[in-house]
Design a protein around this motif. Structure first.
Motif, PDB file in Angstrom:
ATOM      1  N   UNK A 133       0.875  -1.167   0.000  1.00  0.00           N
ATOM      2  CA  UNK A 133       0.000   0.000   0.000  1.00  0.00           C
ATOM      3  C   UNK A 133       0.919   1.225   0.000  1.00  0.00           C
ATOM      4  N   UNK A 134       0.395   2.369  -0.377  1.00  0.00           N
ATOM      5  CA  UNK A 134       1.213   3.578  -0.540  1.00  0.00           C
ATOM      6  C   UNK A 134       2.018   3.921   0.707  1.00  0.00           C
ATOM      7  N   UNK A 135       1.474   3.720   1.883  1.00  0.00           N
ATOM      8  CA  UNK A 135       2.168   4.058   3.124  1.00  0.00           C
ATOM      9  C   UNK A 135       3.439   3.223   3.328  1.00  0.00           C
ATOM     10  N   UNK A 136       3.570   2.093   2.648  1.00  0.00           N
ATOM     11  CA  UNK A 136       4.737   1.217   2.805  1.00  0.00           C
ATOM     12  C   UNK A 136       5.855   1.510   1.811  1.00  0.00           C
ATOM     13  N   UNK A 137       5.609   2.365   0.813  1.00  0.00           N
ATOM     14  CA  UNK A 137       6.573   2.601  -0.258  1.00  0.00           C
ATOM     15  C   UNK A 137       7.942   3.060   0.252  1.00  0.00           C
ATOM     16  N   UNK A 138       7.986   4.041   1.106  1.00  0.00           N
ATOM     17  CA  UNK A 138       9.261   4.608   1.538  1.00  0.00           C
ATOM     18  C   UNK A 138      10.122   3.564   2.244  1.00  0.00           C
ATOM     19  N   UNK A 139       9.560   2.833   3.168  1.00  0.00           N
ATOM     20  CA  UNK A 139      10.329   1.801   3.883  1.00  0.00           C
ATOM     21  C   UNK A 139      10.732   0.665   2.949  1.00  0.00           C
ATOM     22  N   UNK A 140       9.836   0.247   2.073  1.00  0.00           N
ATOM     23  CA  UNK A 140      10.126  -0.866   1.173  1.00  0.00           C
ATOM     24  C   UNK A 140      11.187  -0.512   0.138  1.00  0.00           C
TER      25      UNK A 140
ATOM     26  N   UNK B  21      13.004  -4.062  -4.646  1.00  0.00           N
ATOM     27  CA  UNK B  21      12.557  -3.486  -5.915  1.00  0.00           C
ATOM     28  C   UNK B  21      11.025  -3.427  -5.882  1.00  0.00           C
ATOM     29  N   UNK B  22      10.473  -2.269  -6.232  1.00  0.00           N
ATOM     30  CA  UNK B  22       9.021  -2.109  -6.287  1.00  0.00           C
ATOM     31  C   UNK B  22       8.600  -2.098  -7.750  1.00  0.00           C
TER      32      UNK B  22
ATOM     33  N   UNK C 264       6.456  -5.609  -3.994  1.00  0.00           N
ATOM     34  CA  UNK C 264       7.910  -5.757  -3.868  1.00  0.00           C
ATOM     35  C   UNK C 264       8.286  -7.114  -4.441  1.00  0.00           C
ATOM     36  N   UNK C 265       9.457  -7.164  -5.057  1.00  0.00           N
ATOM     37  CA  UNK C 265       9.955  -8.398  -5.653  1.00  0.00           C
ATOM     38  C   UNK C 265      10.906  -9.067  -4.671  1.00  0.00           C
ATOM     39  N   UNK C 266      10.629 -10.323  -4.345  1.00  0.00           N
ATOM     40  CA  UNK C 266      11.451 -11.085  -3.404  1.00  0.00           C
ATOM     41  C   UNK C 266      12.251 -12.171  -4.101  1.00  0.00           C
TER      42      UNK C 266
END
Length: 86
Positions: free
Chosen positions: A42-49, A54-55, A68-70
């Motif tokens: 979700x958008x709120x997780x973008x900065x930490x991820x 890789x998003x 995110x790619x694992x």
């Protein structure tokens, strides 16, 4: 085919009758995520991820989901070691 339930084998609604004596078990074993090669965000997780993963924006023409790619291959998570450590 993409697994829609990600890390869950069978999802059921929580009920007091069925789950009254259940609890959440914590630990450091991530074997449950060994075969998950991407996770939706979700958008709120973008900065930490973005600091670690890789998003990508994946999906169809009508529905796109940030993830995110694992791992590169199906059922591959490069972040979980053989002994279940992230």
């Amino acid at each position: 085919m993409t697994t829609q339930l990600l890390i869950y084998e069978r999802a059921v609604p929580i009920s007091k009758q069925r789950h009254n004596d259940w609890s959440v078990k914590t630990g450091r074993n991530y074997d449950f995520a060994r075969h998950v090669n991407s996770v939706p965000l979700v958008a709120a997780e973008f900065q930490a991820a973005a600091a670690e993963y890789a998003i990508v924006f994946a999906g169809t023409e009508k529905a796109v989901m940030p993830s995110v790619i694992l791992g590169v291959r199906e059922r591959e998570n490069l972040y979980v070691s053989d002994d279940g450590v992230w």
